[in-house]
Design a protein around this motif. Structure first.
Motif, PDB file in Angstrom:
ATOM      1  N   THR A 144      51.948  10.318  70.846  1.00 41.96           N
ATOM      2  CA  THR A 144      52.942  11.365  70.617  1.00 41.96           C
ATOM      3  C   THR A 144      54.352  10.791  70.534  1.00 41.96           C
ATOM      4  OG1 THR A 144      53.115  11.813  73.011  1.00 41.96           O
ATOM      5  CG2 THR A 144      51.568  13.151  71.749  1.00 41.96           C
ATOM      6  N   LYS A 145      54.633   9.763  71.312  1.00 42.27           N
ATOM      7  CA  LYS A 145      55.966   9.179  71.277  1.00 42.27           C
ATOM      8  C   LYS A 145      56.232   8.491  69.936  1.00 42.27           C
ATOM      9  CE  LYS A 145      57.164  10.974  74.850  1.00 42.27           C
ATOM     10  NZ  LYS A 145      58.312  11.901  74.900  1.00 42.27           N
ATOM     11  N   ALA A 146      55.199   7.899  69.352  1.00 42.37           N
ATOM     12  CA  ALA A 146      55.336   7.333  68.012  1.00 42.37           C
ATOM     13  C   ALA A 146      55.524   8.439  66.984  1.00 42.37           C
ATOM     14  CB  ALA A 146      54.099   6.502  67.673  1.00 42.37           C
ATOM     15  N   ALA A 147      54.790   9.539  67.167  1.00 41.79           N
ATOM     16  CA  ALA A 147      54.896  10.665  66.235  1.00 41.79           C
ATOM     17  C   ALA A 147      56.275  11.309  66.292  1.00 41.79           C
ATOM     18  CB  ALA A 147      53.814  11.696  66.537  1.00 41.79           C
ATOM     19  N   GLU A 148      56.882  11.339  67.477  1.00 46.12           N
ATOM     20  CA  GLU A 148      58.230  11.911  67.586  1.00 46.12           C
ATOM     21  C   GLU A 148      59.231  11.120  66.755  1.00 46.12           C
ATOM     22  OE1 GLU A 148      57.361  13.401  72.156  1.00 46.12           O
ATOM     23  OE2 GLU A 148      58.832  11.801  71.794  1.00 46.12           O
ATOM     24  N   ILE A 149      59.062   9.807  66.716  1.00 46.70           N
ATOM     25  CA  ILE A 149      59.938   8.966  65.893  1.00 46.70           C
ATOM     26  C   ILE A 149      59.742   9.304  64.423  1.00 46.70           C
ATOM     27  CG2 ILE A 149      60.400   6.591  65.167  1.00 46.70           C
ATOM     28  CD1 ILE A 149      59.694   5.744  68.068  1.00 46.70           C
ATOM     29  N   GLY A 150      58.483   9.492  64.015  1.00 50.67           N
ATOM     30  CA  GLY A 150      58.204   9.887  62.636  1.00 50.67           C
ATOM     31  C   GLY A 150      58.763  11.263  62.313  1.00 50.67           C
ATOM     32  N   LEU A 151      58.636  12.193  63.262  1.00 49.64           N
ATOM     33  CA  LEU A 151      59.165  13.545  63.068  1.00 49.64           C
ATOM     34  C   LEU A 151      60.671  13.512  62.871  1.00 49.64           C
ATOM     35  CD1 LEU A 151      58.621  16.628  63.108  1.00 49.64           C
ATOM     36  CD2 LEU A 151      58.961  16.546  65.589  1.00 49.64           C
ATOM     37  N   THR A 152      61.344  12.680  63.630  1.00 52.61           N
ATOM     38  CA  THR A 152      62.794  12.535  63.478  1.00 52.61           C
ATOM     39  C   THR A 152      63.154  12.134  62.060  1.00 52.61           C
ATOM     40  OG1 THR A 152      63.252  12.010  65.790  1.00 52.61           O
ATOM     41  CG2 THR A 152      64.780  11.119  64.168  1.00 52.61           C
ATOM     42  N   ARG A 153      62.450  11.182  61.505  1.00 50.70           N
ATOM     43  CA  ARG A 153      62.761  10.705  60.149  1.00 50.70           C
ATOM     44  C   ARG A 153      62.545  11.798  59.119  1.00 50.70           C
ATOM     45  NH1 ARG A 153      59.544   4.970  61.007  1.00 50.70           N
ATOM     46  NH2 ARG A 153      61.202   3.885  62.123  1.00 50.70           N
ATOM     47  N   VAL A 154      61.436  12.512  59.254  1.00 51.06           N
ATOM     48  CA  VAL A 154      61.132  13.591  58.309  1.00 51.06           C
ATOM     49  C   VAL A 154      62.206  14.672  58.366  1.00 51.06           C
ATOM     50  CG1 VAL A 154      59.526  15.490  57.843  1.00 51.06           C
ATOM     51  CG2 VAL A 154      58.640  13.197  58.276  1.00 51.06           C
ATOM     52  N   MET A 155      62.541  15.109  59.592  1.00 49.83           N
ATOM     53  CA  MET A 155      63.536  16.165  59.736  1.00 49.83           C
ATOM     54  C   MET A 155      64.910  15.707  59.247  1.00 49.83           C
ATOM     55  SD  MET A 155      62.700  18.355  63.182  1.00 49.83           S
ATOM     56  CE  MET A 155      63.099  17.048  64.325  1.00 49.83           C
ATOM     57  N   ALA A 156      65.265  14.465  59.546  1.00 49.65           N
ATOM     58  CA  ALA A 156      66.575  13.958  59.136  1.00 49.65           C
ATOM     59  C   ALA A 156      66.726  14.009  57.617  1.00 49.65           C
ATOM     60  CB  ALA A 156      66.771  12.531  59.639  1.00 49.65           C
ATOM     61  N   LEU A 157      65.678  13.636  56.906  1.00 48.96           N
ATOM     62  CA  LEU A 157      65.737  13.644  55.443  1.00 48.96           C
ATOM     63  C   LEU A 157      65.831  15.059  54.893  1.00 48.96           C
ATOM     64  CD1 LEU A 157      63.086  10.895  54.584  1.00 48.96           C
ATOM     65  CD2 LEU A 157      65.574  10.685  54.534  1.00 48.96           C
ATOM     66  N   ASP A 158      65.024  15.953  55.439  1.00 51.51           N
ATOM     67  CA  ASP A 158      64.970  17.311  54.889  1.00 51.51           C
ATOM     68  C   ASP A 158      66.141  18.184  55.319  1.00 51.51           C
ATOM     69  OD1 ASP A 158      62.660  16.713  53.546  1.00 51.51           O
ATOM     70  OD2 ASP A 158      61.314  17.714  54.957  1.00 51.51           O
ATOM     71  N   LEU A 159      66.755  17.882  56.460  1.00 49.48           N
ATOM     72  CA  LEU A 159      67.803  18.749  56.989  1.00 49.48           C
ATOM     73  C   LEU A 159      69.213  18.236  56.718  1.00 49.48           C
ATOM     74  CD1 LEU A 159      66.232  19.775  60.438  1.00 49.48           C
ATOM     75  CD2 LEU A 159      65.996  20.873  58.198  1.00 49.48           C
ATOM     76  N   ALA A 160      69.317  17.059  56.112  1.00 49.50           N
ATOM     77  CA  ALA A 160      70.644  16.498  55.826  1.00 49.50           C
ATOM     78  C   ALA A 160      71.453  17.432  54.925  1.00 49.50           C
ATOM     79  CB  ALA A 160      70.505  15.123  55.185  1.00 49.50           C
ATOM     80  N   LYS A 161      70.786  18.139  54.040  1.00 55.29           N
ATOM     81  CA  LYS A 161      71.491  19.038  53.114  1.00 55.29           C
ATOM     82  C   LYS A 161      72.176  20.199  53.836  1.00 55.29           C
ATOM     83  CE  LYS A 161      67.173  21.485  51.920  1.00 55.29           C
ATOM     84  NZ  LYS A 161      66.226  20.462  52.452  1.00 55.29           N
ATOM     85  N   TYR A 162      71.749  20.472  55.074  1.00 56.89           N
ATOM     86  CA  TYR A 162      72.389  21.506  55.885  1.00 56.89           C
ATOM     87  C   TYR A 162      73.450  20.930  56.822  1.00 56.89           C
ATOM     88  CZ  TYR A 162      68.226  24.118  54.441  1.00 56.89           C
ATOM     89  OH  TYR A 162      67.227  24.712  53.709  1.00 56.89           O
ATOM     90  N   GLY A 163      73.635  19.626  56.751  1.00 62.85           N
ATOM     91  CA  GLY A 163      74.582  18.977  57.644  1.00 62.85           C
ATOM     92  C   GLY A 163      74.018  18.724  59.029  1.00 62.85           C
ATOM     93  N   VAL A 164      72.690  18.868  59.183  1.00 64.00           N
ATOM     94  CA  VAL A 164      72.044  18.670  60.478  1.00 64.00           C
ATOM     95  C   VAL A 164      71.652  17.203  60.634  1.00 64.00           C
ATOM     96  CG1 VAL A 164      70.051  19.265  61.922  1.00 64.00           C
ATOM     97  CG2 VAL A 164      71.197  21.044  60.563  1.00 64.00           C
TER      98      VAL A 164
END
Length: 278
Positions: free
Chosen positions: A163-183
């Motif tokens: 799960t700790k490895a998956a959290e790192i992956g989740l961060t990358r996915v969210m960062a890419l998709d949410l950058a357009k909102y300034g998040v």
């Protein structure tokens, strides 16, 4: 340079899951001292009340959300609470996690699923359900608290390391998709930190039941030669949430005393069980 470094979080609304003790409580305290309105979370009322009293003793008046954030119904209730109290969310800190140490062959499915639910599903649900409030916020920051075990495992850590490895992956996915909102979305990966949970875990490793002795043995594998303090992790979280880190997203920041710089990094836990030489 454009912008300014500002560690004043006055008026900001912060939610930290799993924040009634350990690293989460330290994060709540540091944000509170910086002027933020802090919403703390836990599942045990007695522990939560102790945390509230601790924070109030330091001039911080937190809001408590008591409930398991791996339950989607609770996450919806939390969203309504934040909307009613703050109208927005500036920083979400996904911190609540559990750990069960067993050899892979002894890991039962129910235990495996529970760790996935708490350590991964809850991170996703909180970010997804609270996203509209985060987009409305001034901070627009999501911090996922992972672990060095997300990149370098120890034996018997099972679903926890997964799960700790998956959290790192989740961060990358969210960062890419949410950058357009300034998040901005960032992982913080602590190493060996002196928390109540680690004291219990370490005392169980030591034949004499001494967490101090266990710490001393484990610290030999840490370049800085000691366990970290919860506030040392909290201070990094505050920096990453501030405008000083405005160009950081999708990355993992290790707070581990140099542990991940070592190769190999494994701690020889078996040394703890050897008879002490008198």
């Amino acid at each position: 340079m454009t912008g300014e470094v500002n560690f004043n979080f006055k008026g900001w609304c912060i939610f930290i899951s799993g924040s009634t003790e350990g690293i989460g409580l330290a994060i709540a305290e540091e944000f509170g001292k910086a002027g933020a309105r802090v919403i703390v979370n836990g599942v045990r009322r007695e522990v939560a009340e102790n945390a509230l009293n601790y924070l109030r003793g330091r001039g911080i008046e937190p809001i408590l959300f008591l409930g398991d954030v791996a339950d989607r119904g609770n996450v919806v209730k939390l969203r309504d609470l934040i909307e009613g109290e703050c109208g927005r969310l500036d920083v979400l800190v996904n911190n609540a996690s559990i750990e069960v140490d067993k050899p892979f062959e002894d890991y039962d499915y129910e235990t495996w699923r529970r760790l996935i639910e708490v350590n991964l599903d809850a991170y996703y649900m909180l970010a997804r359900e609270l996203l509209p409030l985060i987009i409305k916020g001034e901070g627009k920051v999501i911090i996922n608290i992972s672990s060095v075990q997300g990149v370098e495992c120890e034996p018997t850590t099972g679903a926890y390391s997964v799960t700790k490895a998956a959290e790192i992956g989740l961060t990358r996915v969210m960062a890419l998709d949410l950058a357009k909102y300034g998040v901005r979305v960032i992982t913080v990966a602590p190493g060996a930190i002196d928390t109540p949970l680690n004291r219990v875990k370490s005392s169980n490793l030591d034949p004499g039941g001494s967490w101090e002795h266990a710490y001393s043995v484990i610290s030999e594998a840490i370049p800085m030669g000691r366990f970290g303090k919860p506030e040392e992790v909290a201070n990094v979280v505050l920096f990453l949430s501030s405008r000083a880190a405005s160009y950081m997203t999708g990355t993992t920041v290790f707070v581990d005393g140099g542990l991940t710089a070592l190769s190999p990094t494994g701690v020889k836990i078996k040394d703890l069980t050897k008879p002490k030489v008198k």
